[in-house]
Design a protein around this motif. Structure first.
Motif, PDB file in Angstrom:
ATOM      1  N   GLU A  22     -25.795  36.841  23.983  1.00 54.14           N
ATOM      2  CA  GLU A  22     -25.603  37.482  22.694  1.00 54.14           C
ATOM      3  C   GLU A  22     -24.263  38.210  22.637  1.00 54.14           C
ATOM      4  O   GLU A  22     -23.867  38.879  23.594  1.00 54.14           O
ATOM      5  N   VAL A  23     -23.590  38.091  21.503  1.00 54.23           N
ATOM      6  CA  VAL A  23     -22.326  38.803  21.306  1.00 54.23           C
ATOM      7  C   VAL A  23     -22.640  40.231  20.879  1.00 54.23           C
ATOM      8  O   VAL A  23     -23.314  40.461  19.867  1.00 54.23           O
ATOM      9  N   LYS A  24     -22.172  41.195  21.663  1.00 51.16           N
ATOM     10  CA  LYS A  24     -22.392  42.614  21.380  1.00 51.16           C
ATOM     11  C   LYS A  24     -21.056  43.350  21.435  1.00 51.16           C
ATOM     12  O   LYS A  24     -20.051  42.796  21.862  1.00 51.16           O
ATOM     13  N   GLN A  25     -21.075  44.601  20.988  1.00 47.85           N
ATOM     14  CA  GLN A  25     -19.871  45.415  21.036  1.00 47.85           C
ATOM     15  C   GLN A  25     -19.687  45.985  22.444  1.00 47.85           C
ATOM     16  O   GLN A  25     -20.565  46.679  22.952  1.00 47.85           O
ATOM     17  N   LEU A  26     -18.572  45.672  23.042  1.00 52.34           N
ATOM     18  CA  LEU A  26     -18.264  46.180  24.385  1.00 52.34           C
ATOM     19  C   LEU A  26     -17.266  47.333  24.263  1.00 52.34           C
ATOM     20  O   LEU A  26     -16.245  47.215  23.589  1.00 52.34           O
TER      21      LEU A  26
ATOM     22  N   ALA B 158     -18.121  40.893  22.377  1.00 51.64           N
ATOM     23  CA  ALA B 158     -18.078  40.114  23.618  1.00 51.64           C
ATOM     24  C   ALA B 158     -19.484  39.806  24.093  1.00 51.64           C
ATOM     25  O   ALA B 158     -20.454  40.426  23.649  1.00 51.64           O
ATOM     26  N   LYS B 159     -19.564  38.845  24.980  1.00 56.39           N
ATOM     27  CA  LYS B 159     -20.827  38.533  25.651  1.00 56.39           C
ATOM     28  C   LYS B 159     -20.541  38.343  27.132  1.00 56.39           C
ATOM     29  O   LYS B 159     -19.376  38.237  27.552  1.00 56.39           O
ATOM     30  N   VAL B 160     -21.593  38.326  27.929  1.00 56.11           N
ATOM     31  CA  VAL B 160     -21.438  38.178  29.374  1.00 56.11           C
ATOM     32  C   VAL B 160     -20.684  36.886  29.692  1.00 56.11           C
ATOM     33  O   VAL B 160     -20.939  35.842  29.090  1.00 56.11           O
ATOM     34  N   ASN B 161     -19.735  36.991  30.624  1.00 54.23           N
ATOM     35  CA  ASN B 161     -18.884  35.892  31.102  1.00 54.23           C
ATOM     36  C   ASN B 161     -17.694  35.596  30.198  1.00 54.23           C
ATOM     37  O   ASN B 161     -16.899  34.705  30.506  1.00 54.23           O
ATOM     38  N   ASP B 162     -17.550  36.325  29.086  1.00 56.90           N
ATOM     39  CA  ASP B 162     -16.311  36.214  28.319  1.00 56.90           C
ATOM     40  C   ASP B 162     -15.157  36.780  29.149  1.00 56.90           C
ATOM     41  O   ASP B 162     -15.373  37.587  30.063  1.00 56.90           O
ATOM     42  N   THR B 163     -13.940  36.377  28.795  1.00 53.36           N
ATOM     43  CA  THR B 163     -12.750  36.877  29.495  1.00 53.36           C
ATOM     44  C   THR B 163     -11.905  37.708  28.547  1.00 53.36           C
ATOM     45  O   THR B 163     -11.519  37.235  27.475  1.00 53.36           O
ATOM     46  N   LEU B 164     -11.622  38.942  28.943  1.00 51.92           N
ATOM     47  CA  LEU B 164     -10.742  39.814  28.174  1.00 51.92           C
ATOM     48  C   LEU B 164      -9.330  39.726  28.736  1.00 51.92           C
ATOM     49  O   LEU B 164      -9.127  39.783  29.952  1.00 51.92           O
ATOM     50  N   TYR B 165      -8.363  39.585  27.833  1.00 48.32           N
ATOM     51  CA  TYR B 165      -6.958  39.541  28.234  1.00 48.32           C
ATOM     52  C   TYR B 165      -6.307  40.819  27.736  1.00 48.32           C
ATOM     53  O   TYR B 165      -6.263  41.091  26.536  1.00 48.32           O
ATOM     54  N   ILE B 166      -5.813  41.635  28.677  1.00 55.71           N
ATOM     55  CA  ILE B 166      -5.307  42.974  28.354  1.00 55.71           C
ATOM     56  C   ILE B 166      -3.814  43.021  28.663  1.00 55.71           C
ATOM     57  O   ILE B 166      -3.388  42.703  29.779  1.00 55.71           O
ATOM     58  N   THR B 167      -3.024  43.417  27.663  1.00 56.11           N
ATOM     59  CA  THR B 167      -1.582  43.371  27.838  1.00 56.11           C
ATOM     60  C   THR B 167      -0.899  44.556  27.160  1.00 56.11           C
ATOM     61  O   THR B 167      -1.336  45.035  26.114  1.00 56.11           O
ATOM     62  N   PHE B 168       0.181  45.028  27.815  1.00 52.76           N
ATOM     63  CA  PHE B 168       0.971  46.137  27.281  1.00 52.76           C
ATOM     64  C   PHE B 168       2.380  45.997  27.832  1.00 52.76           C
ATOM     65  O   PHE B 168       2.571  45.675  29.007  1.00 52.76           O
ATOM     66  N   LEU B 169       3.374  46.225  26.977  1.00 53.76           N
ATOM     67  CA  LEU B 169       4.763  46.048  27.370  1.00 53.76           C
ATOM     68  C   LEU B 169       5.115  46.932  28.561  1.00 53.76           C
ATOM     69  O   LEU B 169       4.868  48.138  28.546  1.00 53.76           O
TER      70      LEU B 169
ATOM     71  N   ASN C  28     -22.685  41.928  32.844  1.00 60.80           N
ATOM     72  CA  ASN C  28     -23.821  42.604  32.232  1.00 60.80           C
ATOM     73  C   ASN C  28     -23.760  44.115  32.464  1.00 60.80           C
ATOM     74  O   ASN C  28     -24.168  44.916  31.616  1.00 60.80           O
ATOM     75  N   ASP C  29     -23.240  44.533  33.626  1.00 59.54           N
ATOM     76  CA  ASP C  29     -23.128  45.961  33.943  1.00 59.54           C
ATOM     77  C   ASP C  29     -22.206  46.694  32.980  1.00 59.54           C
ATOM     78  O   ASP C  29     -22.377  47.888  32.718  1.00 59.54           O
ATOM     79  N   MET C  30     -21.216  45.987  32.445  1.00 54.98           N
ATOM     80  CA  MET C  30     -20.282  46.615  31.515  1.00 54.98           C
ATOM     81  C   MET C  30     -20.979  47.043  30.231  1.00 54.98           C
ATOM     82  O   MET C  30     -20.571  48.006  29.583  1.00 54.98           O
ATOM     83  N   PHE C  31     -22.039  46.352  29.852  1.00 55.04           N
ATOM     84  CA  PHE C  31     -22.820  46.739  28.683  1.00 55.04           C
ATOM     85  C   PHE C  31     -23.833  47.825  29.038  1.00 55.04           C
ATOM     86  O   PHE C  31     -24.103  48.719  28.246  1.00 55.04           O
ATOM     87  N   LYS C  32     -24.376  47.757  30.235  1.00 53.02           N
ATOM     88  CA  LYS C  32     -25.431  48.695  30.640  1.00 53.02           C
ATOM     89  C   LYS C  32     -24.904  50.108  30.834  1.00 53.02           C
ATOM     90  O   LYS C  32     -25.464  51.081  30.340  1.00 53.02           O
ATOM     91  N   PHE C  33     -23.797  50.237  31.601  1.00 48.40           N
ATOM     92  CA  PHE C  33     -23.324  51.573  31.991  1.00 48.40           C
ATOM     93  C   PHE C  33     -22.325  52.166  31.005  1.00 48.40           C
ATOM     94  O   PHE C  33     -22.156  53.374  30.932  1.00 48.40           O
ATOM     95  N   LYS C  34     -21.614  51.333  30.272  1.00 47.62           N
ATOM     96  CA  LYS C  34     -20.731  51.785  29.185  1.00 47.62           C
ATOM     97  C   LYS C  34     -19.682  52.797  29.636  1.00 47.62           C
ATOM     98  O   LYS C  34     -19.255  53.645  28.855  1.00 47.62           O
ATOM     99  N   GLU C  35     -19.291  52.746  30.875  1.00 42.80           N
ATOM    100  CA  GLU C  35     -18.211  53.617  31.352  1.00 42.80           C
ATOM    101  C   GLU C  35     -17.162  52.794  32.089  1.00 42.80           C
ATOM    102  O   GLU C  35     -16.575  53.232  33.070  1.00 42.80           O
ATOM    103  N   THR C  36     -16.939  51.603  31.616  1.00 44.01           N
ATOM    104  CA  THR C  36     -15.998  50.691  32.266  1.00 44.01           C
ATOM    105  C   THR C  36     -14.562  51.207  32.116  1.00 44.01           C
ATOM    106  O   THR C  36     -14.120  51.534  31.012  1.00 44.01           O
ATOM    107  N   LYS C  37     -13.868  51.258  33.232  1.00 41.48           N
ATOM    108  CA  LYS C  37     -12.463  51.665  33.232  1.00 41.48           C
ATOM    109  C   LYS C  37     -11.623  50.515  33.765  1.00 41.48           C
ATOM    110  O   LYS C  37     -11.911  49.955  34.821  1.00 41.48           O
ATOM    111  N   ILE C  38     -10.592  50.173  33.016  1.00 38.83           N
ATOM    112  CA  ILE C  38      -9.694  49.076  33.394  1.00 38.83           C
ATOM    113  C   ILE C  38      -8.297  49.646  33.591  1.00 38.83           C
ATOM    114  O   ILE C  38      -7.768  50.319  32.707  1.00 38.83           O
ATOM    115  N   SER C  39      -7.714  49.387  34.737  1.00 42.41           N
ATOM    116  CA  SER C  39      -6.398  49.949  35.055  1.00 42.41           C
ATOM    117  C   SER C  39      -5.310  48.881  34.966  1.00 42.41           C
ATOM    118  O   SER C  39      -5.506  47.744  35.406  1.00 42.41           O
ATOM    119  N   LEU C  40      -4.171  49.270  34.380  1.00 40.31           N
ATOM    120  CA  LEU C  40      -3.004  48.399  34.309  1.00 40.31           C
ATOM    121  C   LEU C  40      -1.904  48.948  35.213  1.00 40.31           C
ATOM    122  O   LEU C  40      -1.671  50.157  35.260  1.00 40.31           O
TER     123      LEU C  40
END
Length: 259
Positions: A26-30, A69-80, A91-103
């Motif tokens: 299912e597509v949900k808000q991540l 997004a849904k499980v197994n989708d790929t996010l592409y994150i970019t910044f100059l 699935n954990d990214m939806f459950k815990f809702k405290e995902t931190k991504i570092s660039l």
């Protein structure tokens, strides 16, 4: 009695697994946060694109973003100035809702640039001959909304333009025919304002290759096959390249239908 309970138990287990699998699809808000890996500070205005759903968004002042997004989708994150990153949705990214991504910030080594000014004499006839010329010419075709570029201003150039459109576009058909979802992605990319804004600011074809699942050489081959000039291919931003590919393919289909 055990023989009666066992099938019933298996039915419930099977139902439980199917429900879990359905929920994962299912597509949900991540919701997640993008941080600077060096400072651990939130990063604002970072572009986040879901390569599978072909939707984009940007982070707010707290580094937060929401994206379908849904499980197994790929996010592409970019910044100059930072290394782009691909993140697989779990699935954990939806459950815990405290995902931190570092660039991680990129280190730039500036090469020496030599500027050679043109020597102008003040005489127009002489100065015009000394200035570099763009040898790419635009040719318009009746019934089409845009022109096509060719290498030189002679009759064979016009023939080359017409030939590329009227003849079977083998390269385009081979690339997109084997991947029918790519044309759907092209249309979705053109309709998403966040993705268009991102592509308009980029010239490295990196985002395009990720979204279309093509190599840079494939993109160049497509544009060469559609008779876009070398100067356009090397200087256009990613949004212009996207529009060129889409326009070329759509017009080829229109003309091919009229045969």
């Amino acid at each position: 009695m055990k023989n009666y309970f066992l099938p019933l138990f298996l039915i419930f287990v099977s139902f439980g697994y199917s429900q879990d699998e359905k929920n994962e699809q299912e597509v949900k808000q991540l919701k997640a946060v993008v941080l600077n890996a060096q400072t651990d500070q939130p990063m604002e205005s970072v572009h986040v694109v879901n390569l599978n759903e072909v939707v984009g968004t940007i982070t707010n002042e707290k580094g937060e973003f929401n994206i379908p997004a849904k499980v197994n989708d790929t996010l592409y994150i970019t910044f100059l100035g930072f290394k782009s990153q691909k993140v697989r949705v779990t699935n954990d990214m939806f459950k815990f809702k405290e995902t931190k991504i570092s660039l991680t910030e990129l280190a730039y080594a500036l090469e020496e640039v030599i500027v050679r000014p043109y020597s102008l004499t003040g005489y127009l006839e002489i100065d015009v001959k000394n200035l570099p010329l763009n040898n790419a010419f635009q040719y318009s075709i009746s019934g089409l909304s845009v022109g096509y570029e060719a290498g030189s201003k002679n009759p064979s150039a016009v023939t080359k333009v017409l030939g590329a459109i009227l003849n079977p576009a083998d390269l385009l058909r081979n690339l997109f025919g084997k991947k029918p979802n790519q044309m759907r992605k092209l249309r979705q990319m053109k309709e998403d304002d966040q993705i268009r804004d991102l592509l308009a600011s980029k010239f490295d074809r990196e985002t395009l290759t990720e979204l279309l699942q093509l190599e840079k050489v494939d993109i160049e081959d497509i544009l060469n096959n559609c008779n876009y000039s070398k100067s356009f291919i090397t200087t256009a931003n990613d949004l212009q390249i996207l529009d060129a590919i889409s326009s070329c393919y759509e017009e080829y289909k229109v003309l091919n239908r009229k045969k």
